[in-house]
Design an enzyme around this catalytic site. Structure first.
Site, mmCIF file in Angstrom:
data_model
loop_
_atom_site.group_PDB
_atom_site.id
_atom_site.type_symbol
_atom_site.label_atom_id
_atom_site.label_comp_id
_atom_site.label_asym_id
_atom_site.label_seq_id
_atom_site.Cartn_x
_atom_site.Cartn_y
_atom_site.Cartn_z
ATOM 1 N N THR A 244 0.829 -1.209 0.000
ATOM 2 C CA THR A 244 0.000 0.000 0.000
ATOM 3 C C THR A 244 0.860 1.254 0.000
ATOM 4 O O THR A 244 1.924 1.301 0.645
ATOM 5 C CB THR A 244 -0.924 0.028 1.228
ATOM 6 O OG1 THR A 244 -1.610 1.283 1.282
ATOM 7 C CG2 THR A 244 -0.134 -0.145 2.521
ATOM 8 N N TYR B 222 -2.659 -0.855 10.094
ATOM 9 C CA TYR B 222 -2.753 -1.516 8.785
ATOM 10 C C TYR B 222 -1.531 -1.205 7.937
ATOM 11 O O TYR B 222 -0.845 -2.098 7.424
ATOM 12 C CB TYR B 222 -4.026 -1.074 8.056
ATOM 13 C CG TYR B 222 -3.937 -1.303 6.564
ATOM 14 C CD1 TYR B 222 -3.900 -2.590 6.043
ATOM 15 C CD2 TYR B 222 -3.849 -0.223 5.671
ATOM 16 C CE1 TYR B 222 -3.783 -2.804 4.680
ATOM 17 C CE2 TYR B 222 -3.738 -0.430 4.313
ATOM 18 C CZ TYR B 222 -3.699 -1.719 3.822
ATOM 19 O OH TYR B 222 -3.573 -1.928 2.463
#
Length: 264
Positions: A117, A141
């Site tokens: 990400t 995350y």
């Protein structure tokens, strides 16, 4: 070529599987179906279970000894949930992935592509980043993705495995042939909420309107999920170049931001 796609029944993984098949690459799917759809997975050889289930991994790799690479899409991805349940995110996204890597190494599978990400980056003043930009994850995350990247880089340094981390921006859209698509009935991103509001006959409300952007709403770099899938295929086809030196990082985005108001 044959590739194992973990999380291959999810939104991104299933689209990558279709793109691989179109390119003559045979996908094998491993998914626990916690969020993925069985109808997406059963189009190919599909195994149900956890990425840390060693017996299952051994079965998959024994039944498919010709697996050349792994595309790892299996992860928890909801930022607010990661803040509320950080241990679950580190366990799933890092701990279980290490078990997967150990098993792959034992079976001689040495090419690994990580679904990572762009949220690992330090937010810059102009919101632009490249692969050399500073890293500073802002959520458990994002931190879990960065930690797994570090694990991969360290493992690649031993020469026992090569890896490429693909840092996504904001996937959007669906397979052009509509074989798969967004499977989450309650999506948390802007477009999903717009669609949900439309289907419910309700107004879509923009909650943030004082960001330092051109219209005050949030700014995102949206990349079509099919382009994302094509990038994975390109990495598989040019893996040695992408993983030059054993480990590589590639951003997947457009470089063009779209605000929430523009998206609406």
């Amino acid at each position: 070529m044959k590739v194992l796609i973990t999380g291959g029944a999810g939104y991104i993984g299933s689209t990558i599987a279709s793109c691989c098949a179109d390119a003559g690459i045979t996908p094998v799917i491993l998914d626990d179906f916690s969020t993925g759809l069985r109808t997406f997975g059963r189009r190919f050889d599909c195994y149900e279970g956890d990425i840390a289930d060693v017996a299952l991994l051994e079965r998959v790799l024994t039944e498919h000894p010709d697996i050349d690479a792994v595309i790892h899409c299996a992860a928890k991805i909801v930022v607010p949930e990661s803040v509320a349940q950080p241990l679950a995110y580190y366990d799933n996204n890092v701990g279980k992935a290490i078990t997967l890597l150990q098993t792959l190494e034992r079976f001689g599978v040495r090419r690994f592509v990580l679904s990572s990400t762009a949220s690992v980056y330090e937010p810059g003043p102009d919101y632009m980043v490249d692969e050399t930009s500073a890293v500073n994850p802002q959520s458990p995350y994002a931190a879990s993705k960065w930690l797994l990247e570090r694990v991969l880089a360290d493992e690649a340094a031993t020469g026992r495995m090569s890896a490429v981390a693909l840092r996504y921006f904001n996937p959007i859209g669906a397979d052009p042939q509509l074989r798969t698509g967004l499977q989450n009935p309650a999506p948390s991103h802007a477009l999903g909420k717009m669609i949900s509001a439309h289907e419910a006959g309700q107004a879509f409300t923009v909650t943030g309107v004082d960001w330092p952007t051109r219209d005050g709403s949030g700014l995102r770099d949206y990349i079509h999920v099919w382009d994302l899938a094509r990038a994975h295929v390109a990495v598989l086809e040019r893996f040695d170049a992408a993983a030059s030196g054993g480990y590589g990082v590639i951003n997947l985005g457009t470089g063009q931001g779209t605000t929430v108001f523009e998206l609406a």
